[in-house]
Motif scaffolding. Structure first.
Motif, short mmCIF file in Angstrom:
data_model
loop_
_atom_site.label_atom_id
_atom_site.label_comp_id
_atom_site.label_asym_id
_atom_site.label_seq_id
_atom_site.Cartn_x
_atom_site.Cartn_y
_atom_site.Cartn_z
N ARG A 9 5.16 -11.73 -2.78
CA ARG A 9 5.33 -10.62 -1.85
C ARG A 9 4.85 -9.30 -2.46
O ARG A 9 4.17 -8.51 -1.81
N GLN A 10 5.19 -9.07 -3.72
CA GLN A 10 4.79 -7.82 -4.40
C GLN A 10 3.28 -7.76 -4.58
O GLN A 10 2.68 -6.69 -4.44
N THR A 11 2.67 -8.88 -4.91
CA THR A 11 1.22 -8.92 -5.08
C THR A 11 0.53 -8.57 -3.76
O THR A 11 -0.38 -7.74 -3.73
N GLY A 12 0.98 -9.18 -2.69
CA GLY A 12 0.40 -8.90 -1.38
C GLY A 12 0.57 -7.47 -0.96
O GLY A 12 -0.37 -6.85 -0.42
N ALA A 13 1.74 -6.90 -1.21
CA ALA A 13 1.99 -5.50 -0.85
C ALA A 13 1.08 -4.57 -1.64
O ALA A 13 0.54 -3.59 -1.09
N ALA A 14 0.87 -4.88 -2.92
CA ALA A 14 0.01 -4.03 -3.75
C ALA A 14 -1.44 -4.11 -3.29
O ALA A 14 -2.12 -3.09 -3.18
N GLN A 67 -4.09 -2.71 -15.34
CA GLN A 67 -3.00 -1.78 -15.64
C GLN A 67 -2.48 -1.13 -14.35
O GLN A 67 -1.28 -1.04 -14.13
N GLN A 68 -3.39 -0.68 -13.50
CA GLN A 68 -2.98 -0.07 -12.23
C GLN A 68 -2.23 -1.09 -11.37
O GLN A 68 -1.23 -0.75 -10.73
N PHE A 69 -2.74 -2.31 -11.37
CA PHE A 69 -2.09 -3.35 -10.59
C PHE A 69 -0.68 -3.63 -11.11
O PHE A 69 0.28 -3.71 -10.34
N GLY A 70 -0.55 -3.75 -12.41
CA GLY A 70 0.77 -3.98 -13.01
C GLY A 70 1.74 -2.85 -12.72
O GLY A 70 2.92 -3.08 -12.44
N ILE A 73 2.96 -3.16 -9.14
CA ILE A 73 3.97 -4.22 -9.02
C ILE A 73 5.31 -3.72 -9.57
O ILE A 73 6.35 -3.92 -8.95
N ALA A 74 5.27 -3.07 -10.73
CA ALA A 74 6.51 -2.57 -11.34
C ALA A 74 7.16 -1.49 -10.47
O ALA A 74 8.38 -1.41 -10.39
N LYS A 75 6.35 -0.67 -9.85
CA LYS A 75 6.86 0.41 -9.01
C LYS A 75 7.66 -0.15 -7.83
O LYS A 75 8.61 0.45 -7.38
#
Length: 79
Positions: A9-14, A67-70, A73-75
């Motif tokens: 879900r987080q990957t898709g949202a990002a 890095q931006q992607f990570g 996801i963390a955000k």
């Protein structure tokens, strides 16, 4: 919710957020990455988790670093 479902879900949202920031439609991004629009829609909706190969293609097309992607996801995962 399992950790895999959460990550999907987080990957898709990002991916969806980065796509919208670059003012791209799902069709445009799908064409850029040689995916189908349905495949991309499933990723963004969190129904499917992209393979590493697909994720590499998506991030390259969106000009997003790992890095931006990570960070994105963390955000989305406040602890």
């Amino acid at each position: 919710m399992t950790s895999r479902a959460f990550l999907t879900r987080q990957t898709g949202a990002a991916v969806a957020r980065f796509r919208r920031q670059r003012d791209l439609s799902q069709t445009m991004l799908a064409d850029m990455t040689h995916m189908t629009r349905g495949q991309l829609r499933s990723y963004e909706a969190g129904r499917l988790c992209p393979s590493l190969f697909c994720l590499v293609k998506l991030l390259a097309a969106l000009e997003v670093s790992w890095q931006q992607f990570g960070q994105a996801i963390a955000k989305e995962n406040p602890r």
